[in-house]
Design a protein around this motif. Structure first.
Motif, mmCIF file in Angstrom:
data_model
loop_
_atom_site.group_PDB
_atom_site.id
_atom_site.type_symbol
_atom_site.label_atom_id
_atom_site.label_comp_id
_atom_site.label_asym_id
_atom_site.label_seq_id
_atom_site.Cartn_x
_atom_site.Cartn_y
_atom_site.Cartn_z
ATOM 1 N N GLU A 28 35.416 24.914 24.173
ATOM 2 C CA GLU A 28 34.534 25.919 24.086
ATOM 3 C C GLU A 28 35.192 27.466 24.280
ATOM 4 O OE1 GLU A 28 31.763 25.036 27.019
ATOM 5 O OE2 GLU A 28 33.209 25.038 28.750
ATOM 6 N N MET A 29 34.426 28.428 23.936
ATOM 7 C CA MET A 29 34.922 29.615 24.483
ATOM 8 C C MET A 29 34.999 29.650 25.980
ATOM 9 S SD MET A 29 33.018 33.518 24.120
ATOM 10 C CE MET A 29 31.880 33.114 25.535
ATOM 11 N N THR A 30 36.186 30.197 26.337
ATOM 12 C CA THR A 30 36.707 29.785 27.537
ATOM 13 C C THR A 30 37.020 31.368 28.381
ATOM 14 O OG1 THR A 30 37.791 27.550 27.563
ATOM 15 C CG2 THR A 30 38.066 28.908 29.369
ATOM 16 N N THR A 31 36.444 31.981 29.305
ATOM 17 C CA THR A 31 36.747 33.028 29.913
ATOM 18 C C THR A 31 38.053 32.797 30.777
ATOM 19 O OG1 THR A 31 34.177 33.722 30.115
ATOM 20 C CG2 THR A 31 35.961 34.900 31.773
ATOM 21 N N THR A 32 38.755 33.720 30.495
ATOM 22 C CA THR A 32 40.369 33.659 31.178
ATOM 23 C C THR A 32 40.780 34.871 31.718
ATOM 24 O OG1 THR A 32 40.752 31.855 29.665
ATOM 25 C CG2 THR A 32 42.542 33.128 30.637
ATOM 26 N N TYR A 33 41.240 35.024 32.906
ATOM 27 C CA TYR A 33 41.963 36.267 33.519
ATOM 28 C C TYR A 33 43.292 36.364 33.755
ATOM 29 C CZ TYR A 33 42.487 36.187 38.537
ATOM 30 O OH TYR A 33 42.869 35.853 39.863
ATOM 31 N N ILE A 34 43.935 37.609 33.624
ATOM 32 C CA ILE A 34 45.417 37.955 34.023
ATOM 33 C C ILE A 34 45.154 39.141 34.669
ATOM 34 C CG2 ILE A 34 47.695 38.300 33.167
ATOM 35 C CD1 ILE A 34 46.758 37.122 30.439
ATOM 36 N N GLY A 35 45.970 39.091 35.587
ATOM 37 C CA GLY A 35 46.035 40.320 36.791
ATOM 38 C C GLY A 35 47.053 41.222 36.588
ATOM 39 N N PHE A 36 46.890 42.352 36.748
ATOM 40 C CA PHE A 36 48.173 43.616 36.630
ATOM 41 C C PHE A 36 48.270 44.179 37.827
ATOM 42 C CE2 PHE A 36 46.533 42.580 32.387
ATOM 43 C CZ PHE A 36 47.895 42.451 31.664
ATOM 44 N N ASP A 37 49.436 44.348 38.395
ATOM 45 C CA ASP A 37 49.690 44.900 39.652
ATOM 46 C C ASP A 37 49.957 46.376 39.595
ATOM 47 O OD1 ASP A 37 50.265 45.037 42.465
ATOM 48 O OD2 ASP A 37 52.231 43.835 42.151
ATOM 49 N N PRO A 38 49.061 47.321 40.313
ATOM 50 C CA PRO A 38 49.181 48.804 40.214
ATOM 51 C C PRO A 38 50.367 49.263 40.551
ATOM 52 C CG PRO A 38 47.484 48.081 41.538
ATOM 53 C CD PRO A 38 48.283 46.853 41.176
ATOM 54 N N THR A 39 51.613 48.891 40.577
ATOM 55 C CA THR A 39 52.520 49.538 41.413
ATOM 56 C C THR A 39 53.214 50.919 40.659
ATOM 57 O OG1 THR A 39 54.180 48.166 40.124
ATOM 58 C CG2 THR A 39 53.639 47.302 42.376
ATOM 59 N N SER A 40 52.543 51.161 39.475
ATOM 60 C CA SER A 40 53.094 52.246 38.813
ATOM 61 C C SER A 40 51.760 52.804 38.168
ATOM 62 C CB SER A 40 54.206 52.319 38.004
ATOM 63 O OG SER A 40 54.270 53.500 37.231
ATOM 64 N N ASP A 41 51.807 54.043 37.538
ATOM 65 C CA ASP A 41 50.561 54.459 37.048
ATOM 66 C C ASP A 41 50.805 54.212 35.380
ATOM 67 O OD1 ASP A 41 52.493 56.017 36.079
ATOM 68 O OD2 ASP A 41 51.545 58.183 36.556
ATOM 69 N N SER A 42 51.645 53.414 34.830
ATOM 70 C CA SER A 42 51.863 52.836 33.612
ATOM 71 C C SER A 42 52.227 51.313 33.752
ATOM 72 C CB SER A 42 52.831 53.706 32.714
ATOM 73 O OG SER A 42 52.835 53.266 31.458
ATOM 74 N N PRO A 64 38.632 37.156 27.205
ATOM 75 C CA PRO A 64 39.770 37.714 28.070
ATOM 76 C C PRO A 64 39.183 38.616 29.275
ATOM 77 C CG PRO A 64 39.966 39.010 25.980
ATOM 78 C CD PRO A 64 38.829 38.056 26.062
ATOM 79 N N ILE A 65 39.726 38.593 30.521
ATOM 80 C CA ILE A 65 39.398 39.325 31.580
ATOM 81 C C ILE A 65 40.585 40.145 31.993
ATOM 82 C CG2 ILE A 65 38.473 39.981 34.127
ATOM 83 C CD1 ILE A 65 36.527 37.645 33.477
ATOM 84 N N ALA A 66 41.129 41.330 31.994
ATOM 85 C CA ALA A 66 42.344 41.943 32.535
ATOM 86 C C ALA A 66 41.615 42.547 34.076
ATOM 87 C CB ALA A 66 42.529 43.186 31.618
ATOM 88 N N LEU A 67 42.593 41.966 35.065
ATOM 89 C CA LEU A 67 42.144 42.744 36.229
ATOM 90 C C LEU A 67 43.143 43.252 36.939
ATOM 91 C CD1 LEU A 67 40.906 40.353 39.392
ATOM 92 C CD2 LEU A 67 43.168 41.791 39.654
ATOM 93 N N VAL A 68 42.739 44.793 37.478
ATOM 94 C CA VAL A 68 43.654 45.601 37.949
ATOM 95 C C VAL A 68 43.525 45.241 39.489
ATOM 96 C CG1 VAL A 68 44.498 48.065 37.980
ATOM 97 C CG2 VAL A 68 43.362 47.068 35.856
ATOM 98 N N GLY A 69 44.732 45.311 40.057
ATOM 99 C CA GLY A 69 44.607 44.873 41.495
ATOM 100 C C GLY A 69 44.628 45.877 42.490
ATOM 101 N N GLY A 70 43.373 46.702 42.689
ATOM 102 C CA GLY A 70 43.301 47.898 43.366
ATOM 103 C C GLY A 70 43.303 47.307 44.825
ATOM 104 N N ALA A 71 42.920 46.104 45.131
ATOM 105 C CA ALA A 71 43.036 45.450 46.400
ATOM 106 C C ALA A 71 44.228 44.806 46.769
ATOM 107 C CB ALA A 71 41.855 44.523 46.564
ATOM 108 N N THR A 72 44.810 43.790 45.799
ATOM 109 C CA THR A 72 45.928 43.277 45.865
ATOM 110 C C THR A 72 47.218 44.076 45.956
ATOM 111 O OG1 THR A 72 45.574 42.560 43.741
ATOM 112 C CG2 THR A 72 45.390 40.929 45.418
#
Length: 430
Positions: A28-42, A64-72
């Protein structure tokens, strides 16, 4: 559903996969996420792989879910790090999060109304009001220290020389694991993907999902290999540092050249990973390349595909034009370049500055090659090369008695000197 895992496997994009993941993606359609670490502004090209994974997910009908790690990002991921990272202040972190959101929005349409439309989230939104006591009770209680200590990212730091690992970094895997639980609860997210160095953090997340949501809760994990070069050197860096996905940090010309200068071995690997060309096209390109390596068929197609994906068709055409202009036997095409691109094409060449007064007064060629610039070791070397008709100014041969004046200036500020066919020197007039 089409088989996404099989597609990623032939491209070399699967490292570890939890049992049941492939079956879930086929079901089935599966919701999936990947995290991005905000160590730079790009983001730099090391982040292209997770971006491409998200695009593949969407193409195959998954969400797809793109997670930006403001907390992590406030904690710092210890995975693959030998020392504690400096913590970012909130102003810098906020700027970085905004920058990364802007980059991701170029590849994924977060305003789409499709059933599997991509989602962009920031874990700071749900972590900012989480008290330490509640986190310790609700999350910390679910995972044992023994389980956390068994993770490679922890073991390596604890067994290595140095200051060890702070409690702050030790908690990172719990916070990332809680992200998975939160997305499971709010978006029915069942799969997390990332680089192979994230396997420990991701599996902690799958464990938390199961332990915090009772019997029947399922969560899956899949990682891709960390990209390397055939010679063992680090992927994603050029002589000037990181290769970024934004033109203000890495110009489109330099970005295009990075891929164009890939080795034959790496090009064969990268064209599968970094493009969306199908297997038949890639196989035929590899065969064509093997028949005439000097034509660099793979490198050219790789550079075209990736530059178009990241910067667009128009930017690619400008980069190709600049590449041709550099090696054109006349200056006509080079004169059509903007100042930034003109300077870029000589970025890896020797440069020197001379004053505008020197040019107004008249600068002799020997001084321009030696005393004023140091391009050649001595006046006698300069004189010899000029006598041998080996020196060009703005792509035209000059004699040893030639005097450079204002009429020779390119764009009112540059002089292009050349010894033979391959040795370029750039004089910047100020």
């Amino acid at each position: 559903m089409e088989n996404l895992v099989a597609e990623l496997q032939w491209r070399g994009l699967v490292h570890d996969i939890m049992p049941g993941t492939e079956e879930q993606l086929l079901k089935e359609m599966t919701t999936t996420y990947i995290g991005f670490d905000p160590t730079s502004d790009s983001l730099h090209i090391g982040s292209l792989v997770p971006i491409i994974l998200l695009v593949h997910l969407e193409k195959f009908g998954h969400k797809p879910i793109a997670l930006v790690g403001g907390a992590t990002g406030m904690i710092g991921d210890p995975s693959g790090k030998s020392d504690e990272r400096n913590l970012l202040d909130e102003v810098t972190l906020e700027k970085n999060v905004a920058g990364i959101k802007g980059v991701l929005s170029r590849f994924l349409d977060f305003n789409s109304t499709a059933a599997n439309a991509p989602i962009l989230v920031n874990n700071y939104d749900w972590m900012k009001d989480f008290s330490f006591i509640n986190f310790a009770r609700d999350v910390g209680k679910r995972i044992t220290v023994n389980y956390m200590m068994a993770k490679d990212s922890v073991k390596k730091r604890l067994s290595a020389e140095g200051e060890g690992m702070s409690f702050t970094e030790f908690t990172y895997q719990l916070i990332q694991g809680y992200d998975f639980h939160h997305l499971y609860k709010t978006h029915h997210c069942l799969l997390q993907m990332g680089g192979s160095d994230q396997w420990g953090n991701i599996t902690t997340g799958t464990e938390l999902v199961r332990r915090m949501n009772g019997e029947g809760a399922k969560a899956y994990a899949m990682t891709c290999p960390l990209i390397t070069k055939a010679d063992g050197s680090k992927f994603g860096k050029s002589e000037g540092g990181n290769v970024w996905l934004t033109a203000n940090k890495t110009s489109v010309y330099k970005f295009y050249q990075f891929w164009l200068n890939t080795t034959d071995v790496d090009a064969e690997k990268y064209i599968k990973i970094f493009t969306f060309l199908d297997k038949n096209i890639i196989d035929s390109l590899i065969a064509e390349h093997q028949e005439a390596l000097h034509l660099r068929v793979l490198q050219k197609r790789l550079a075209e595909e990736v530059t178009t994906f990241v910067h667009g068709k128009e930017a690619l055409e400008k980069a190709i034009f600049a590449s041709k202009a550099k090696f054109s036997p006349v200056m006509d095409e080079m004169l059509q370049l903007d100042d930034e691109t003109f300077f870029d094409i000589f970025d890896d060449k020797e440069k020197a500055e001379v004053s505008k007064e020197d040019i107004i007064a008249g600068l002799d060629m020997i001084a321009a090659l030696a005393a004023k610039t140091g391009f050649l070791a001595s006046n006698s070397d300069a004189r010899r090369e000029l006598k041998q008709n080996a020196i060009s100014l703005n792509k035209e041969k000059v004699a040893d008695d030639y005097i450079i004046t204002e009429k020779d200036l390119v764009k009112d500020k540059f002089l292009v000197l050349q010894k033979g066919k391959k040795n370029y020197y750039l004089i910047v007039v100020k």
